[in-house]
Design an enzyme around this catalytic site. Structure first.
Site, PDB file in Angstrom:
ATOM      1  CB  CYS A  13      -2.275  -0.952   8.352  1.00 22.50           C
ATOM      2  SG  CYS A  13      -1.179   0.461   8.590  1.00 22.50           S
ATOM      3  CG  ASN A  67      -0.357  -0.165   2.507  1.00 16.73           C
ATOM      4  OD1 ASN A  67       0.797  -0.559   2.612  1.00 16.73           O
ATOM      5  ND2 ASN A  67      -1.106   0.159   3.544  1.00 16.73           N
ATOM      6  CD  GLU A  70       7.832   0.540  10.523  1.00 17.86           C
ATOM      7  OE1 GLU A  70       6.743   0.746   9.985  1.00 17.86           O
ATOM      8  OE2 GLU A  70       8.826   0.065   9.919  1.00 17.86           O
ATOM      9  CD  GLU A 109       4.585  -0.952  12.626  1.00 16.74           C
ATOM     10  OE1 GLU A 109       3.351  -0.859  12.769  1.00 16.74           O
ATOM     11  OE2 GLU A 109       5.388  -0.417  13.397  1.00 16.74           O
TER      12      GLU A 109
HETATM   13  P1  NAD Z   1       1.036  -9.780   3.129  1.00 18.58           P
HETATM   14  O1  NAD Z   1       1.115 -10.239   4.528  1.00 18.58           O
HETATM   15  O2  NAD Z   1       0.352 -10.632   2.136  1.00 18.58           O
HETATM   16  O3  NAD Z   1       2.511  -9.550   2.544  1.00 18.58           O
HETATM   17  C1  NAD Z   1       3.428  -8.687   3.156  1.00 18.58           C
HETATM   18  C2  NAD Z   1       4.829  -9.023   2.693  1.00 18.58           C
HETATM   19  O4  NAD Z   1       5.245 -10.241   3.288  1.00 18.58           O
HETATM   20  C3  NAD Z   1       4.985  -9.207   1.190  1.00 18.58           C
HETATM   21  O5  NAD Z   1       6.191  -8.601   0.777  1.00 18.58           O
HETATM   22  C4  NAD Z   1       5.043 -10.710   1.040  1.00 18.58           C
HETATM   23  O6  NAD Z   1       5.749 -11.130  -0.104  1.00 18.58           O
HETATM   24  C5  NAD Z   1       5.797 -11.095   2.293  1.00 18.58           C
HETATM   25  N1  NAD Z   1       5.616 -12.475   2.750  1.00 18.58           N
HETATM   26  C6  NAD Z   1       4.552 -13.283   2.576  1.00 18.58           C
HETATM   27  N2  NAD Z   1       4.758 -14.473   3.187  1.00 18.58           N
HETATM   28  C7  NAD Z   1       5.977 -14.417   3.759  1.00 18.58           C
HETATM   29  C8  NAD Z   1       6.748 -15.331   4.533  1.00 18.58           C
HETATM   30  N3  NAD Z   1       6.298 -16.548   4.843  1.00 18.58           N
HETATM   31  N4  NAD Z   1       7.959 -14.925   4.974  1.00 18.58           N
HETATM   32  C9  NAD Z   1       8.426 -13.696   4.694  1.00 18.58           C
HETATM   33  N5  NAD Z   1       7.739 -12.790   3.954  1.00 18.58           N
HETATM   34  C10 NAD Z   1       6.531 -13.147   3.487  1.00 18.58           C
HETATM   35  O7  NAD Z   1       0.404  -8.329   3.192  1.00 18.58           O
HETATM   36  P2  NAD Z   1      -0.062  -7.388   1.980  1.00 18.58           P
HETATM   37  O8  NAD Z   1      -1.288  -7.985   1.394  1.00 18.58           O
HETATM   38  O9  NAD Z   1       1.097  -7.085   1.105  1.00 18.58           O
HETATM   39  O10 NAD Z   1      -0.420  -6.042   2.758  1.00 18.58           O
HETATM   40  C11 NAD Z   1      -1.642  -5.811   3.371  1.00 18.58           C
HETATM   41  C12 NAD Z   1      -1.542  -6.064   4.865  1.00 18.58           C
HETATM   42  O11 NAD Z   1      -0.493  -5.285   5.419  1.00 18.58           O
HETATM   43  C13 NAD Z   1      -2.795  -5.664   5.608  1.00 18.58           C
HETATM   44  O12 NAD Z   1      -3.129  -6.616   6.581  1.00 18.58           O
HETATM   45  C14 NAD Z   1      -2.402  -4.364   6.270  1.00 18.58           C
HETATM   46  O13 NAD Z   1      -3.130  -4.033   7.403  1.00 18.58           O
HETATM   47  C15 NAD Z   1      -0.968  -4.584   6.565  1.00 18.58           C
HETATM   48  N6  NAD Z   1      -0.280  -3.302   6.697  1.00 18.58           N
HETATM   49  C16 NAD Z   1       0.153  -2.899   7.938  1.00 18.58           C
HETATM   50  C17 NAD Z   1       0.777  -1.670   8.095  1.00 18.58           C
HETATM   51  C18 NAD Z   1       1.268  -1.207   9.439  1.00 18.58           C
HETATM   52  O14 NAD Z   1       2.108  -0.325   9.497  1.00 18.58           O
HETATM   53  N7  NAD Z   1       0.789  -1.742  10.543  1.00 18.58           N
HETATM   54  C19 NAD Z   1       0.978  -0.855   6.991  1.00 18.58           C
HETATM   55  C20 NAD Z   1       0.532  -1.298   5.747  1.00 18.58           C
HETATM   56  C21 NAD Z   1      -0.087  -2.521   5.616  1.00 18.58           C
END
Ligand code: NAD
Length: 488
Positions: free
Chosen positions: A284, A153, A462, A250
């Protein structure tokens, strides 16, 4: 169509690197469905090159005076600001977020972070203790090689929010962007080198989850910082635990926004719209459960629907556009399923809920800003993170009831309260289980304040000085000046 296309998939040891043996990653512009870049996931050879160069660069970098490291980060911040337009365009291509937003919220937020940590790091001192002749002091040492893993995002912001405190503290970083938005982090890497960062200090490698997990498992890696979903967070935390490594997580949320009947109606409606529709709802910390007190409920809904109807959806590159598409077809399908669940479970659809008809953008991943009223706590749309422009309105009577319903979730990322009563604002903020609570404001996350979740929403913080704690470790040095008093 891309004007700022990075020249290869990865950025390793100070330059672009390609290895087309890696699994293909298509970068699709979600406004039109066009493929704007074809990249490849990192092969074991690319991962090895990234980790080896990071380990090499880290030692010399950590030996520099903190002020010198800071200067490099601040130069990178200046370069990012000078190229804001070009970087914002790339961010829009990577994510589909409107140019109107990316111009003010992405590269510029990354620059804020580089500037802040570049500035404060030279002032990071240690503690000392006088022990009756003997004394002791602490050193703040870097962790070593850190891994950053991003969500889709905020690709530029996430890369900078992780790189800036990590590098400031004397660490090196290997960053893996989300496979959905691979482009922006490459530009951050390029700019850091231009600003004087040594080759290898900040590397970007592309890939799916398995590239992330092989990075975390490598014995050269001391820490992982993930921005992503809760299920991924659990996997990453488990992998870090297996190697006894540091982790910052996060993760997701289902944050409450509580509007009392004495609140300023326009501000509360504005806060709820920002907290649900900005970035097409893909934030998020969004306040997706909007609890409104009885006496204000109907007026709030009426004004919310009126202002929502005026949101301009369209071509993200048109600066007048206020809302673009969702990031991908997969995310679009997920959000449409949640809207269907809201209807099926009896929520009242007040606005939106459909795919808008936008001429020339028929293949785009658009969904109308959507408002459901009469939502109850048990409904799927009130419990699960949607990550799309879907606002759920819930009614409440009393403060205590609102607090307990707001807290009845496994998540704890953020919360908001709108009220004219100062004492109540603070009382409710203290009672809410969240890493950040806004009073009469929503979703502002300047670098000066810590950001992160409690409960299932994450670990660590962060931004702000708090982030330095998550990228450094203390060494205590005890200095004996007295004779050694051994009992033998
Ligand atoms: P996701 O969990 O599908 O993927 C996040 C990242 O993790 C990607 O780069 C993915 O390739 C990687 N990944 C996936 N499986 C992994 C593994 N087993 N080991 C290591 N890396 C792995 O999330 P998304 O769909 O890209 O993003 C949306 C989510 O992120 C939502 O739940 C949102 O709330 C959260 N988010 C949180 C924040 C925050 O600061 N708290 C900010 C933005 C998004």
């Amino acid at each position: 169509m891309m004007r700022a296309q990075p020249t290869a998939s990865h950025f390793v040891d100070g330059r672009y690197l390609e290895d087309d043996a890696g699994r293909e990653i298509l970068c699709v512009y979600p406004a039109t469905g066009e493929t704007v870049a074809r990249l490849h996931a990192a092969t074991p050879a690319v991962i090895e090159a990234a980790l080896a160069s990071a380990a090499r660069a880290q030692v010399a970098w950590a030996a520099l005076p903190a002020a010198e490291r800071g200067r490099v980060l601040r130069r990178a911040a200046d370069l990012i600001r000078a190229r804001n337009r070009e970087l914002s365009e790339l961010e829009t291509l990577d994510t589909g977020k409107p140019f109107q937003e990316t111009l003010v919220a992405d590269a510029s937020s990354g620059a804020d972070s580089l500037e802040f940590f570049g500035g404060v790091i030279a002032g990071q001192g240690g503690e000392s203790a006088l022990l009756g002749g003997d004394f002791a002091y602490t050193l703040r040492e870097p962790l070593g090689v850190c891994v950053g893993i991003g969500a889709w995002n905020y690709p530029t912001q996430i890369a900078c929010w992780k790189a800036a405190p990590a590098l400031a503290c004397g660490n090196a970083m290997v960053f893996k962007p989300s496979e959905t938005t691979p482009l922006c982090a490459l530009k951050v890497a390029e700019i850091l080198v231009e600003a004087g960062a040594p080759p290898g200090l900040f590397n970007v490698v592309q890939g799916f989850g398995e590239v992330g997990s092989s990075l975390i498992a490598d014995p050269r890696v001391a820490k992982v910082s993930l921005t992503g979903s809760v299920p991924t967070g659990a996997k990453v935390y488990g992998a870090a635990a297996a190697g006894l490594k540091h982790a910052t997580l996060e993760l997701g949320g289902k944050s409450p926004l509580i509007v009392f009947d004495d609140a300023s109606l326009e501000d509360a409606v504005g806060g709820a719209m920002l907290g649900n529709f900005y970035s097409s709802g893909q934030i998020c910390s969004n306040g997706t459960r909007v609890f409104v007190q009885d006496a204000l409920h109907d007026r709030f809904l009426e004004r919310l629907a009126e202002r929502t109807a005026a949101i301009r959806l369209g071509d993200p590159m048109d600066e007048a556009t206020q809302m673009g598409p969702l990031v991908s077809a997969a995310q679009h399908a997920k959000v449409m399923d949640f809207i269907a669940a809201g209807r099926a479970e009896g929520a009242r659809l007040v606005h939106g809920g459909k795919v808008p008809a936008l001429q020339g953008l028929e293949a785009g991943c658009y969904v109308e800003p959507t408002i459901f009223a009469d939502v109850t706590d048990e409904m799927t749309i009130a419990r699960e993170e949607i990550f799309g422009p879907v606002l759920s309105l819930l009614r409440f009577h009393e403060e205590e009831e609102a607090i307990s319903r707001a807290n009845a979730t496994p998540y704890g990322l953020a919360a908001g309260v709108f009220t004219a009563d100062l004492a109540r604002g603070h009382r409710v903020a203290h009672a809410l289980q969240a890493g950040i609570v806004w009073i009469n404001q929503y979703n502002l996350t300047p670098v000066e304040i810590p950001f992160g979740g409690v409960k299932a929403s994450g670990l660590g913080r962060e931004n702000a000085l708090a982030a330095l704690e998550n990228y450094s470790q203390r060494k205590t040095v005890y200095v004996g000046l007295n004779p050694v008093d051994a009992p033998y």
